[in-house]
Scaffold this motif. Structure first.
Motif, PDB file in Angstrom:
ATOM      1  N   UNK A   1      27.716  62.141  24.910  1.00  0.00           N
ATOM      2  CA  UNK A   1      27.203  61.572  26.154  1.00  0.00           C
ATOM      3  C   UNK A   1      27.682  60.136  26.339  1.00  0.00           C
ATOM      4  N   UNK A   2      27.650  59.357  25.274  1.00  0.00           N
ATOM      5  CA  UNK A   2      28.120  57.970  25.354  1.00  0.00           C
ATOM      6  C   UNK A   2      29.620  57.940  25.620  1.00  0.00           C
ATOM      7  N   UNK A   3      30.363  58.830  24.965  1.00  0.00           N
ATOM      8  CA  UNK A   3      31.813  58.874  25.143  1.00  0.00           C
ATOM      9  C   UNK A   3      32.183  59.179  26.597  1.00  0.00           C
ATOM     10  N   UNK A   4      31.410  60.057  27.235  1.00  0.00           N
ATOM     11  CA  UNK A   4      31.702  60.403  28.630  1.00  0.00           C
ATOM     12  C   UNK A   4      31.607  59.197  29.556  1.00  0.00           C
ATOM     13  N   UNK A   5      30.815  58.220  29.191  1.00  0.00           N
ATOM     14  CA  UNK A   5      30.631  57.031  30.012  1.00  0.00           C
ATOM     15  C   UNK A   5      31.727  56.015  29.719  1.00  0.00           C
ATOM     16  N   UNK A   6      32.932  56.343  30.140  1.00  0.00           N
ATOM     17  CA  UNK A   6      34.050  55.416  29.989  1.00  0.00           C
ATOM     18  C   UNK A   6      35.139  55.879  29.054  1.00  0.00           C
ATOM     19  N   UNK A   7      34.833  56.774  28.127  1.00  0.00           N
ATOM     20  CA  UNK A   7      35.829  57.329  27.191  1.00  0.00           C
ATOM     21  C   UNK A   7      36.645  56.212  26.548  1.00  0.00           C
TER      22      UNK A   7
END
Length: 229
Positions: free
Chosen positions: A165-171
């Motif tokens: 989920x954190x990775x999806x926010x900006x990758x």
């Protein structure tokens, strides 16, 4: 000059088409932001006809998310051959393939919201977590885990979920690095718990003892030794 004739679909075929169309739209935007009108237009049918196959907006969302949840749960299945670290790395690659392909839908499913916060969709999320938990235990060769091992496996599944989920926010971090890191996180969590529990050490030693030096677990050990020195 001939004109094309639209093929008439059966009830189940049309239902599956609508589910597929909904999932394609969820891959680009959160389910809360996708309207029945958009789904109808993408499927080439009228809004009332969508309601002929699904009694309400939520029922279509639940059907689409059920298919997505089954797909995601299936990505944790892996043959029981080769070192555990390599198996988990293949699982993480398939997991991030899903996250990459269904970003907004995955985020909405895991975080909840008006369209996906029903008891049915919450149960779907729990079923994915349980499937992942059972798969990891099967790779460890353990059917009745002690409390510390259950904590390790369930904590690691939560970590993988929150990391995605954190990775999806900006990758901002290459996903290949995160895939390896998450596999190593599992080894680290297991090692810390085993240091406090003799029974857990006994259970894990046969599984982890044959890990190759060039695998993700061996690479982590080498990095930790270098860090300590």
């Amino acid at each position: 000059m001939t004109t094309g004739v639209r093929r008439r679909m059966g009830v189940e075929e049309r239902r599956q088409q609508l589910i597929g169309v909904a999932l394609e739209l969820f891959a680009r935007r959160s389910p809360d932001e996708v309207s029945i009108d958009e789904i109808a237009a993408a499927a080439g049918i009228s809004r009332p006809l969508v309601y002929h196959y699904f009694p309400g907006k939520l029922s279509l969302y639940e059907a689409a998310l059920k298919r997505a949840a089954q797909d995601l749960a299936g990505r944790f299945a892996e043959p029981h051959t080769g070192p555990l670290g390599a198996r988990l790395l293949r699982v993480m690659r398939r997991f991030f393939d899903f996250v990459d392909e269904h970003g907004p839908g995955f985020s909405a499913l895991m975080r909840g919201g008006p369209a996906v916060g029903s008891s049915t969709t919450n149960a779907l999320v729990d079923s994915v977590r349980q499937a992942a938990y059972e798969q990891i235990l099967s790779h460890l060769g353990i059917s009745d885990p002690p409390a510390r091992l259950e904590l390790v496996v369930r904590s690691w599944i939560s970590l993988a979920e929150s990391t995605a989920l954190i990775w999806l926010d900006g990758r901002r971090i290459p996903r290949e690095e995160l895939e390896v890191q998450l596999v190593q996180d599992f080894a680290a969590l297991a090692a810390v718990s085993a240091a406090h529990d003799a029974e857990l050490r006994t259970l894990l030693r046969p599984v982890l003892g044959d890990e190759p030096a060039d695998g993700p677990f061996g690479a982590l050990a080498a990095r930790l030794i270098a860090l300590a020195s």
